[in-house]
Every structure is written in C-alpha cells, then in structure tokens.
Scaffold this active site. Structure first.
Site, PDB file in Angstrom:
ATOM      1  N   ALA A  31       0.881  -1.196   0.015  1.00 53.22           N
ATOM      2  CA  ALA A  31       0.029   0.034  -0.057  1.00 53.22           C
ATOM      3  C   ALA A  31       0.792   1.318   0.030  1.00 53.22           C
ATOM      4  O   ALA A  31       0.428   2.161  -0.118  1.00 53.22           O
ATOM      5  CB  ALA A  31      -0.934  -0.243   1.411  1.00 53.22           C
ATOM      6  N   ILE A  34       6.205   3.256  -2.975  1.00 59.37           N
ATOM      7  CA  ILE A  34       7.158   2.384  -3.988  1.00 59.37           C
ATOM      8  C   ILE A  34       6.251   1.323  -4.653  1.00 59.37           C
ATOM      9  O   ILE A  34       6.216   1.503  -5.864  1.00 59.37           O
ATOM     10  CB  ILE A  34       8.440   1.773  -3.143  1.00 59.37           C
ATOM     11  CG1 ILE A  34       9.546   2.794  -2.858  1.00 59.37           C
ATOM     12  CG2 ILE A  34       9.101   0.558  -4.346  1.00 59.37           C
ATOM     13  CD1 ILE A  34      10.645   2.024  -2.253  1.00 59.37           C
ATOM     14  N   ASP A 177      21.044   2.723  -6.476  1.00 57.81           N
ATOM     15  CA  ASP A 177      22.652   3.553  -6.426  1.00 57.81           C
ATOM     16  C   ASP A 177      23.424   3.302  -7.656  1.00 57.81           C
ATOM     17  O   ASP A 177      23.974   4.523  -8.118  1.00 57.81           O
ATOM     18  CB  ASP A 177      23.380   3.097  -5.367  1.00 57.81           C
ATOM     19  CG  ASP A 177      22.456   2.852  -3.869  1.00 57.81           C
ATOM     20  OD1 ASP A 177      22.043   4.064  -3.390  1.00 57.81           O
ATOM     21  OD2 ASP A 177      22.064   1.929  -3.317  1.00 57.81           O
ATOM     22  N   HIS A 205      23.825  -0.040   1.239  1.00 59.95           N
ATOM     23  CA  HIS A 205      22.800   0.911   0.778  1.00 59.95           C
ATOM     24  C   HIS A 205      22.435   1.741   1.900  1.00 59.95           C
ATOM     25  O   HIS A 205      21.662   2.036   2.626  1.00 59.95           O
ATOM     26  CB  HIS A 205      21.790   0.307   0.444  1.00 59.95           C
ATOM     27  CG  HIS A 205      20.459   1.268   0.041  1.00 59.95           C
ATOM     28  ND1 HIS A 205      20.611   1.887  -1.018  1.00 59.95           N
ATOM     29  CD2 HIS A 205      19.517   1.665   0.736  1.00 59.95           C
ATOM     30  CE1 HIS A 205      19.526   2.696  -1.092  1.00 59.95           C
ATOM     31  NE2 HIS A 205      18.685   2.817  -0.098  1.00 59.95           N
TER      32      HIS A 205
HETATM   33  N1  NAD Z   1      17.112  -0.117  -1.034  1.00 60.85           N
HETATM   34  C1  NAD Z   1      16.614   0.886  -1.841  1.00 60.85           C
HETATM   35  O1  NAD Z   1      17.424   1.402  -2.788  1.00 60.85           O
HETATM   36  C2  NAD Z   1      15.666   1.950  -1.364  1.00 60.85           C
HETATM   37  C3  NAD Z   1      15.183   2.801  -2.096  1.00 60.85           C
HETATM   38  C4  NAD Z   1      14.224   3.773  -1.806  1.00 60.85           C
HETATM   39  C5  NAD Z   1      13.411   3.324  -0.744  1.00 60.85           C
HETATM   40  N2  NAD Z   1      13.783   2.205   0.213  1.00 60.85           N
HETATM   41  C6  NAD Z   1      13.160   1.740   1.295  1.00 60.85           C
HETATM   42  O2  NAD Z   1      11.842   1.025   1.215  1.00 60.85           O
HETATM   43  C7  NAD Z   1      10.844   1.319   2.163  1.00 60.85           C
HETATM   44  C8  NAD Z   1       9.619   1.436   1.616  1.00 60.85           C
HETATM   45  O3  NAD Z   1       9.424   2.802   1.123  1.00 60.85           O
HETATM   46  P1  NAD Z   1       8.086   3.663   0.582  1.00 60.85           P
HETATM   47  O4  NAD Z   1       8.567   4.689   0.138  1.00 60.85           O
HETATM   48  O5  NAD Z   1       7.395   2.605  -0.396  1.00 60.85           O
HETATM   49  O6  NAD Z   1       7.627   3.588   2.149  1.00 60.85           O
HETATM   50  P2  NAD Z   1       5.822   3.838   2.477  1.00 60.85           P
HETATM   51  O7  NAD Z   1       6.118   4.395   3.700  1.00 60.85           O
HETATM   52  O8  NAD Z   1       5.223   4.670   1.428  1.00 60.85           O
HETATM   53  O9  NAD Z   1       5.336   2.416   2.299  1.00 60.85           O
HETATM   54  C9  NAD Z   1       5.810   1.438   3.062  1.00 60.85           C
HETATM   55  C10 NAD Z   1       4.835   0.480   3.216  1.00 60.85           C
HETATM   56  O10 NAD Z   1       5.245  -0.838   4.127  1.00 60.85           O
HETATM   57  C11 NAD Z   1       4.193  -1.285   5.047  1.00 60.85           C
HETATM   58  N3  NAD Z   1       4.675  -2.107   6.120  1.00 60.85           N
HETATM   59  C12 NAD Z   1       5.281  -1.524   7.110  1.00 60.85           C
HETATM   60  N4  NAD Z   1       5.538  -2.692   7.934  1.00 60.85           N
HETATM   61  C13 NAD Z   1       5.146  -3.824   7.302  1.00 60.85           C
HETATM   62  C14 NAD Z   1       5.137  -5.178   7.477  1.00 60.85           C
HETATM   63  N5  NAD Z   1       5.629  -5.600   8.678  1.00 60.85           N
HETATM   64  N6  NAD Z   1       4.541  -6.049   6.688  1.00 60.85           N
HETATM   65  C15 NAD Z   1       4.195  -5.362   5.631  1.00 60.85           C
HETATM   66  N7  NAD Z   1       3.920  -3.972   5.166  1.00 60.85           N
HETATM   67  C16 NAD Z   1       4.697  -3.439   6.020  1.00 60.85           C
HETATM   68  C17 NAD Z   1       3.666   0.035   5.397  1.00 60.85           C
HETATM   69  O11 NAD Z   1       2.030  -0.021   6.060  1.00 60.85           O
HETATM   70  C18 NAD Z   1       3.318   1.000   4.042  1.00 60.85           C
HETATM   71  O12 NAD Z   1       2.165   0.695   3.509  1.00 60.85           O
HETATM   72  C19 NAD Z   1      11.356   2.206   3.016  1.00 60.85           C
HETATM   73  O13 NAD Z   1      12.088   1.405   4.034  1.00 60.85           O
HETATM   74  C20 NAD Z   1      12.689   2.767   2.488  1.00 60.85           C
HETATM   75  O14 NAD Z   1      13.415   3.327   3.225  1.00 60.85           O
HETATM   76  C21 NAD Z   1      14.904   1.466  -0.243  1.00 60.85           C
END
Ligand code: NAD
Length: 351
Positions: A31, A34, A177, A205
């Site tokens: 939801a 990303i 990255d 990362h």
């Molecule tokens: N590795 C990378 O290159 C990279 C790049 C961008 C973002 N990220 C990370 O990706 C993650 C998601 O980013 P986003 O912008 O979509 O965040 P977001 O807050 O928009 O969405 C995260 C979703 O995860 C859900 N969630 C939380 N705990 C959960 C669980 N235990 N099980 C299932 N769903 C759960 C939340 O309810 C929310 O809907 C963040 O941790 C962000 O830092 C990583």
C-alpha cells in the site's frame, strides 16, 4: 480475489507460442509509495517477461488494508492480460505461500526521535517473521529481494531466518544507487544513460556506500573508453560524484518531502529482471548478496553489494578487478558499518 470473472485457461499461450503457468510474486509494503510505482510494471510483464502470467500477492499491515483495496481496484482497472489474480492480505501464511519471487519493500520507517538502534530492533522483528514465513510457506527456489531499509541487514536477517532456502536466493537492492551512478557519469559525458556500463556500488545501501567507476566504460560517439578518460575530471570522480550518489536519497527526500519511489521501483524492476533473465554479455551490475567466499577480503557473514554477473538465475561475483588504495579504504569503511549493524541486529535476533 480473482481479477477477472472470465476464467482464463490454467496455462497461457503467449505470443511466442510458449505455454507458461502463472508465477506467484509477493510485494510487501504494497500500500506504500514504491509499490504504487512498481506494481503496474510487474503486472504488465516488464520484469518476468511478456509471456509470463502472474499472480500478485500484496501484503501490508492491517490498518493499510482499505488502501490496499484501492490498489487492487486500480490493478483490475488496468485490464492487464498477464495478471491472473491479485491477493491482498495482512497474513503471512497467505502472503508467503508457494512464492516464486518475493519483493520485500515494507519495513518500519524511522519516526521522529527514534534511535537508530530502535529502528533496527523493529526491523529485525519484521524480517525475522518474514524470513520464517519464507521458510515455512514459500518454494525453496524463491528469489527474495529486500528493499526496505536498512536493506542489507534486513536481508541478512531474513536469510538467517529461512535456513532451508539457499542464501544465494537472497539479495538486497543497491541497483538504485548503481543507476544513480551510471546516470551521473552519463550526464557528465553528455551521452544516454545506457552508454555507461559496469559502474559498481560496494557495500551498504547507506551513505557509506562506495560508488566506484574504476572499471566502468562509457561509449562516446561509438567508441568505448574508460570512465576516467571519458569524464576527464578525476577530482570530480573522487569527490562530488561519490558524495552526490551517496547523498542522493536524502536530496530527493529534501526536495520531494518523500523518499525516492519512481526510481526505486525502476531499480527493483531492473534488479529482478536481471535475476530472471541474466545480465548482458560483458556487463555486470551491483546487488547486495551474501558475502561468503568473496575474493575481495570483505567479511563473510554480511549482505554486501558487489559487482555481479547473472546467468540461469544464479549470480557470480566479478572476481579479479584491481582495487587501488583509494577504493580499498572506502570498501572497508562500508564493510565496517555493516559489521556493526549486523552485530547489533544479531543481538536482537537472539533475544
Ligand atoms: N534499497 C533501496 O534502494 C531503497 C530505495 C528507496 C526506499 N527504500 C526503502 O523502502 C521502504 C519502503 O519505502 P516506501 O517509500 O514505499 O514507504 P511507504 O511508507 O510509502 O510504504 C511502506 C509500506 O510498508 C508497509 N509496512 C510496514 N511494515 C510492514 C510489514 N511488517 N509488513 C508489510 N508491510 C509493512 C506500510 O504499512 C506501508 O504501506 C522504506 O524502508 C525505504 O527506506 C529502499
């Protein structure tokens, strides 16, 4: 939830005449922002192939189920021929069942006043549960990509919590990255992004990651040259280039008030497509993988980003690249951060 009442045949005759059974793909954090950029690309065949029917499983936490319903409606409204079924759920026994691929995006975000340790603790709990669910319910061949931060350590915890699934099946996302680094070099040289290949992201990362172009090539007007020769600005490559890539996530948050989502989704697609179909001949990409038996002197029990080539759904670290003192120091610094993060996480895991 069935996407379309019109029952499609159990197997699908693709346009190349191949019959494919649907594969089951999980996206967690479904939801979130990303996922909102990601799901359409997966469902229309950009990742697993244009002939590959898909069952999409969408996992999020209970309060997000109403939002997830909206995402399901939109996926239905896209009327995508490869999408057989969409299953929204908040239950791991449903979410992790019989998976071919798992893209673990959801994690605990850092809240105001939260210590780094508390964040790690909350994420260890999430990825321990999800690793155990992979162990119990997923196929042993499942390919697991961890995106949620801290991605490397979350991936390590998930892998350790699923001991019967090979560690090689787990990876974490550093492709964003990698793409950022390629793009910076391409813009500097005035060439399209795909004229740059073989940049490397080493390590975590995080802002200690080391974007390295010592082995990168740039195609300038049809001739391929070393990135250092194409850029002709060593000071930039050793200075601002590195810090720009390291700080890019923070710069996007500052500008957008939200973290990278479109570019993260694109990178997830690139990463998973390369696992499924392999990397191009003569090219390597960056991904966080289990650092056992590497030839670069990186501590073994880490998920560390290396240059890899992929064939038949298996990666191989690119061995034998010359590492100078400048690179060595940066590779070691990011490894040291990961060792510390792992040790803290392991203490929580055993509690
Ligand atoms: N590795 C990378 O290159 C990279 C790049 C961008 C973002 N990220 C990370 O990706 C993650 C998601 O980013 P986003 O912008 O979509 O965040 P977001 O807050 O928009 O969405 C995260 C979703 O995860 C859900 N969630 C939380 N705990 C959960 C669980 N235990 N099980 C299932 N769903 C759960 C939340 O309810 C929310 O809907 C963040 O941790 C962000 O830092 C990583």
């Amino acid at each position: 939830m069935l996407l379309s009442a019109a029952s499609l045949p159990a197997s699908y005759l693709g346009h190349r005449g191949l019959i494919a059974e649907p594969i089951r793909v999980l996206v967690t954090g479904a939801a979130g922002q990303i996922a909102y950029s990601l799901l359409y690309s997966i469902a229309k065949g950009d990742v697993f192939g244009k002939d590959q029917p898909i069952i999409l499983v969408l996992l999020d936490i209970p309060p997000m189920l109403p939002v997830l319903d909206g995402v399901v409606m939109e996926l239905q409204d896209c009327a995508l021929p490869l999408l057989r079924e969409v299953i929204p759920t908040d239950k791991v026994e449903v979410g992790f069942k019989d998976l071919d691929a798992a893209i673990l995006v959801g994690s605990m975000p850092r809240k105001e006043g939260m210590e780094r340790k508390d964040l790690l603790k909350a994420n260890v709990a999430i990825f321990k549960t999800q690793g155990a669910a992979l162990e119990k319910y997923a196929k042993k061949t499942v390919k697991v990509l961890v995106v949620g931060n801290p991605a490397n350590t979350n991936c390590l915890i998930a892998a350790k919590s699923a001991p019967s699934i090979p560690k090689e099946n787990f990876s974490c996302l550093t492709r964003l990255d990698h793409n950022r680094a390629s793009s910076q070099v391409a813009m500097r040289c005035g060439v399209p992004a795909n004229n740059v290949k073989n940049v490397i992201i080493w390590g975590n990362h995080s802002s200690t990651q080391y974007p390295d172009v010592h082995h990168a090539k740039v195609n300038v007007h049809g001739s391929e040259m070393a990135a250092y020769d194409a850029v002709k600005d060593d000071a930039w490559l050793k200075g601002d280039f590195i810090s720009t890539v390291q700080q890019r996530g923070a710069a996007v948050i500052k500008a957008r008030k939200l973290s990278s989502a479109m570019s993260a989704a694109k990178a997830i697609c690139d990463h998973m497509r390369d696992i499924w179909f392999g990397t191009k001949e003569g090219e390597f990409i960056s991904m966080g993988i289990y650092a056992a038996g590497n030839s670069y002197g990186i501590p073994e029990d880490l998920i560390y980003s290396f240059p890899v080539q992929i064939k038949n759904k298996s990666w191989k670290v690119m061995d034998g690249l010359a590492i100078n003192d400048f690179s060595r120091a940066k590779m070691d610094a990011t490894a040291a951060e990961l060792v510390e993060e792992r040790d803290t996480a392991m203490a929580f895991l055993s509690q």
